[in-house]
Design a protein around this motif. Structure first.
Motif, PDB file in Angstrom:
ATOM      1  N   LEU A  94       0.846  -1.197   0.000  1.00 61.50           N
ATOM      2  CA  LEU A  94       0.000   0.000   0.000  1.00 61.50           C
ATOM      3  C   LEU A  94       0.881   1.246   0.000  1.00 61.50           C
ATOM      4  N   VAL A 110     -16.888  -3.710   9.763  1.00 64.20           N
ATOM      5  CA  VAL A 110     -16.864  -3.954   8.317  1.00 64.20           C
ATOM      6  C   VAL A 110     -17.839  -3.027   7.602  1.00 64.20           C
ATOM      7  N   ASN A 113     -17.216   0.758   7.612  1.00 67.57           N
ATOM      8  CA  ASN A 113     -16.155   1.154   6.692  1.00 67.57           C
ATOM      9  C   ASN A 113     -16.528   0.951   5.228  1.00 67.57           C
ATOM     10  N   ARG A 116     -17.642   4.165   3.651  1.00 66.18           N
ATOM     11  CA  ARG A 116     -16.665   5.256   3.628  1.00 66.18           C
ATOM     12  C   ARG A 116     -15.719   5.061   2.458  1.00 66.18           C
ATOM     13  N   ALA A 118     -12.136   5.067   0.643  1.00 68.07           N
ATOM     14  CA  ALA A 118     -10.800   4.768   1.134  1.00 68.07           C
ATOM     15  C   ALA A 118      -9.998   6.060   1.316  1.00 68.07           C
TER      16      ALA A 118
ATOM     17  N   LYS B 226     -13.104   0.216  -3.520  1.00 71.00           N
ATOM     18  CA  LYS B 226     -12.797   1.641  -3.339  1.00 71.00           C
ATOM     19  C   LYS B 226     -13.186   2.143  -1.959  1.00 71.00           C
ATOM     20  N   SER B 227     -13.913   1.309  -1.205  1.00 69.18           N
ATOM     21  CA  SER B 227     -14.322   1.733   0.129  1.00 69.18           C
ATOM     22  C   SER B 227     -13.173   1.499   1.100  1.00 69.18           C
ATOM     23  N   LYS B 228     -13.345   2.011   2.290  1.00 71.06           N
ATOM     24  CA  LYS B 228     -12.306   1.787   3.282  1.00 71.06           C
ATOM     25  C   LYS B 228     -12.224   0.308   3.662  1.00 71.06           C
ATOM     26  N   THR B 229     -13.370  -0.354   3.659  1.00 74.67           N
ATOM     27  CA  THR B 229     -13.346  -1.798   3.906  1.00 74.67           C
ATOM     28  C   THR B 229     -12.467  -2.490   2.865  1.00 74.67           C
ATOM     29  N   LEU B 231      -9.963  -1.175   1.342  1.00 72.13           N
ATOM     30  CA  LEU B 231      -8.572  -0.845   1.669  1.00 72.13           C
ATOM     31  C   LEU B 231      -8.063  -1.737   2.800  1.00 72.13           C
ATOM     32  N   ILE B 232      -8.906  -1.943   3.794  1.00 73.78           N
ATOM     33  CA  ILE B 232      -8.504  -2.796   4.917  1.00 73.78           C
ATOM     34  C   ILE B 232      -8.325  -4.233   4.440  1.00 73.78           C
ATOM     35  N   GLN B 234      -7.184  -5.067   1.587  1.00 73.87           N
ATOM     36  CA  GLN B 234      -5.857  -5.107   0.950  1.00 73.87           C
ATOM     37  C   GLN B 234      -4.751  -5.086   1.999  1.00 73.87           C
ATOM     38  N   ALA B 235      -4.988  -4.352   3.074  1.00 71.75           N
ATOM     39  CA  ALA B 235      -4.002  -4.337   4.155  1.00 71.75           C
ATOM     40  C   ALA B 235      -3.881  -5.732   4.764  1.00 71.75           C
ATOM     41  N   ARG B 237      -4.417  -8.557   3.176  1.00 71.05           N
ATOM     42  CA  ARG B 237      -3.679  -9.349   2.199  1.00 71.05           C
ATOM     43  C   ARG B 237      -2.173  -9.145   2.396  1.00 71.05           C
ATOM     44  N   PHE B 253     -13.509  -9.060   8.508  1.00 66.79           N
ATOM     45  CA  PHE B 253     -13.247  -8.549   7.160  1.00 66.79           C
ATOM     46  C   PHE B 253     -13.057  -9.687   6.167  1.00 66.79           C
ATOM     47  N   PHE B 256     -16.364 -11.211   5.406  1.00 71.84           N
ATOM     48  CA  PHE B 256     -17.095 -10.337   4.486  1.00 71.84           C
ATOM     49  C   PHE B 256     -16.613 -10.539   3.046  1.00 71.84           C
ATOM     50  N   GLN B 302      -5.346  -9.088  -9.118  1.00 71.95           N
ATOM     51  CA  GLN B 302      -5.521  -7.850  -8.361  1.00 71.95           C
ATOM     52  C   GLN B 302      -6.292  -6.805  -9.151  1.00 71.95           C
TER      53      GLN B 302
END
Ligand SMILES: Nc1ncnc2c1ncn2[C@@H]1O[C@H](COP(=O)(O)OP(=O)(O)OP(=O)(O)O)[C@@H](O)[C@H]1O
Ligand SMILES: [Mg+2]
Lengths: 250, 392
Positions: A94, A110, A113, A116, A118, B226-229, B231-232, B234-235, B237, B253, B256, B302
């Motif tokens: 990232l 979950v 977020n 929202r 990113a 594209k949501s924060k979820t 992003l998390i 991917q974090a 991963r 997560f 989900f 990806q």
């Protein structure tokens, strides 16, 4: 007497080896506590115990009177404990802003977020944070290509974004230049008071600069506690460091 | 500050910028919609619709594997369950030859079943079937995910467990011939009819149905990433353990991501029944499930679009090669060769290749930096000088 963060007679053993062996430690709210000790003293393991990475086999850990030792890692984090690891741990694939966005964890669910973006409204503030730690030129880069020092700074910035009550720092200045170390000292002095910090370090000049009280660990136990002068004069501490090149050379 | 945001979003890789992504995704979907306009051949449209459905399936895997690092070798499980849900509903709409209106499905009669099993009954309702085609795979994914991810099982073990789950359900379906049609699957289905519209498998109507669902699923998945979820995810991963220390419950997560992927796969399965006009245990077979992984790897796991196009490309090529006379005997070999080449030389698949090329052509600064493999000199933060050296 109870402190804000308290370790009571905590012990953990790995295959019979007691890495932390009856450690008791009391830290007051807003205090900056330095934790030192020769290699293998169990400093990192002590932080692991607080943040839940390692579960104690004996004793208890309390934050503001609330026991932490039975909670899962994410629950301990939600209780207000943040951690910087000895081997800097960031999200290598990232970018720097994405790293910060993950660390900015006001909501942890979950579905909260999912609604929202990113890149949040707070991204401005997060970018200032990146600027503050000198990473403004690396905003587009995946964190994996950062140098060791930059990665250290990024992880410190992650903790600032997370903004936890208690900050655990494991050797934050390793790999930093003298100038950067001074900058880190400045930062820590500003954090103290608002946050409670436990800083594990080997660099004595850095410790002298920031610390009020130092706790010295040796072989999994608390060896001594006091001001820099107390510690430097303590014969037991000198002996513990013997063979590892003295207290400053560790 | 507005200026700052602009300047930074400029530095995001070209193909990862939100508006570029939306435009490209939109253009591809538009192109898919235009195919029936230029192609007036129901047989080919049916074939292409099949490829598109498999594209949706691969896209679903990209969401869990590519974005959250969950290698699900049982992706066909969700697909097959969705497919059977649709087939059951359509079977009940077929007027059986022997028993007449309202009678038992033919294969049950052959198996001496006296009465419609309780779990078939709700499928008289099409809305229920549509719901079940998503809900059944999702529930199963949540259940499996609950055990696997809460126990912190990761990596290859997740792959094995998901594959095992697939095999178990597959055997169960084959074994319970009385209720499932067994090896033969569920055949001789009525046509889907929604709001007075008929979806003949060999018609542009079904093609458009597939194209519409594909577009919706693709953009829904894009919104998740594209949501924060996203992003998390991917974090997770990237470095699962680190995520926990920020207070996120990693298991939630992952469940989900696993369930969202299952939902999309279930939808794809329902569509597959419509375009194939039957459901078969091969839809939740191991070969199909492993093929999905290959499509994803070839297209680029990806990238949602990459995985989707990878599936369409590979299945299309497979179709063409297996039908051509020159490759009649060797097409499996050719496909295997392509796969090995991609995995060896393009770790991020074709999407990764395209991304690199576009970045070299249009990217700013990134390309140059990538060439030297170093970040821009960060003033005093180069971090190379160790204190020890200076002290000495
Ligand atoms: N997971 C583990 N399994 C087995 N032994 C461990 C484990 N973690 C730590 N140890 C051992 O426990 C002892 C204390 O380790 P720890 O990392 O806490 O020391 P430290 O004080 O942080 O040392 P350093 O200054 O080198 O970082 C060491 O001897 C180490 O080998
Ligand atoms: Mg250590």
């Amino acid at each position: 007497m109870t402190g804000y963060l308290e370790l009571r007679d905590v012990a953990v053993s790995f295959n019979g080896f007691r890495a932390v062996d009856g450690l008791s430690l009391t830290v007051e709210k807003g205090e900056l506590r330095c934790l030192i000790g020769p290699n293998g003293a169990g400093k990192t393991t002590a932080l692991d115990l607080i943040c839940g990475k390692v579960k104690p086999t004996h004793g208890s850990i309390l934050l503001n009177g609330r026991p932490l030792d039975r909670l899962e890692e994410h629950e301990i984090a939600r209780a207000g404990i943040g951690r910087k690891f000895q081997i800097p741990s960031v999200f290598k694939e990232l970018t720097v802003p994405q790293n910060l966005e993950v660390a900015y964890c006001r909501k942890t669910g979950v579905f909260a977020n999912l609604l929202r973006f990113a890149r949040s409204v707070e991204s401005d503030g997060l970018e200032k944070l990146a600027e503050m730690v000198g990473l403004e030129d690396c905003l587009d880069a995946p964190a994996g290509i950062l140098s060791h020092g930059q990665t250290q700074w990024l992880e410190i910035a992650l903790l600032l974004a997370q903004d936890p009550q208690v900050i655990l720092m494991d050797e934050p200045t390793a790999g930093m230049t003298a100038h950067e170390t001074r900058k880190t000292a400045e930062l820590f002095k500003r954090l103290k008071g608002r946050h409670t910090l436990i800083v594990v370090e080997h660099d004595m000049s850095f410790i002298k600069e920031i610390s009020d009280i130092i706790s010295v660990m040796h072989q999994g136990r608390l060896l001594a506690e006091g001001t820099v002068q107390d510690i430097e004069r303590n014969p037991e501490v000198r002996e513990a460091y013997l063979g590892s090149g003295g207290i400053t050379g560790a | 500050m507005v200026a700052r945001i602009d300047s930074t979003s400029d530095r995001v890789p070209v193909l990862r910028r939100t508006w570029v992504q939306i435009s490209i995704y939109g253009a591809v979907c538009l192109a898919i919609f235009l195919v029936p306009v230029v192609l007036d051949n129901d047989f080919l449209l049916n074939k292409y619709a099949r490829y598109l459905v498999l594209g949706i399936l691969a896209m679903a895997l990209s969401l869990s594997w590519g974005y959250c690092g969950i290698l699900n070798l049982g992706q066909a499980l969700s697909f097959g369950l969705g497919s059977y849900c649709m087939a059951m509903a359509l079977k009940l709409r077929t007027v059986p030859v022997h028993t007449g209106e309202g009678g038992l499905p033919d294969f049950m009669v052959w198996n001496n079943v006296q009465e419609l099993p309780w779990f078939w009954a709700p499928f008289y309702s099409m809305p229920f079937a549509l719901f079940a085609g998503i809900a059944v795979p999702v529930l199963l994914a949540v259940l499996l995910g609950w055990f696997v991810f809460r126990a912190r099982i990761t990596g290859v073990y997740v792959a094995i467990i998901s594959l095992a789950a697939l095999v178990v359900v597959n055997l169960l379906i084959i074994d319970q011939q009385r209720y499932t049609g067994g090896f033969n699957g569920i055949t001789d289905l009525a046509q889907l009819e929604i709001l007075g519209m008929e979806f003949d498998a060999y018609s542009s109507a079904s093609y458009y149905l597939v194209a519409t669902v594909l577009t919706v699923c693709l953009f829904a998945a894009l919104a998740i990433t594209k949501s924060k979820t996203g992003l998390i995810m991917q974090a997770i991963r990237d470095h699962e353990d680190r995520v926990r220390y920020f207070g996120y419950d990693v298991a939630h997560f992952k469940i989900f991501a696993f369930a969202a992927s299952a939902a999309i796969a279930g939808i794809a399965g329902m569509l597959y029944t419509i375009v194939m006009e039957f459901a078969s245990p091969t839809f939740l077979g191991v070969p199909l499930s492993l093929s999905v992984v290959i499509w994803c790897a070839v297209g680029g796991r990806q990238s949602l679009l990459g995985a989707m196009l990878g599936a369409i490309l590979v299945t299309g090529m497979q179709g063409a090669l297996s039908e051509s006379e020159t490759f009649l005997d060797t097409w499996m070999l050719v496909m295997g060769g392509v796969f090995v080449a991609v995995v060896l030389f393009l770790p991020k698949g074709l999407a990764g290749l395209v991304e690199t090329i576009v970045e070299h052509l249009f990217g700013q600064g990134r390309a140059a930096r990538a060439a030297t493999g170093k970040p821009a000199a960060g003033k005093d933060v180069s971090g190379t000088g160790k204190k020890a050296e200076e002290a000495a």
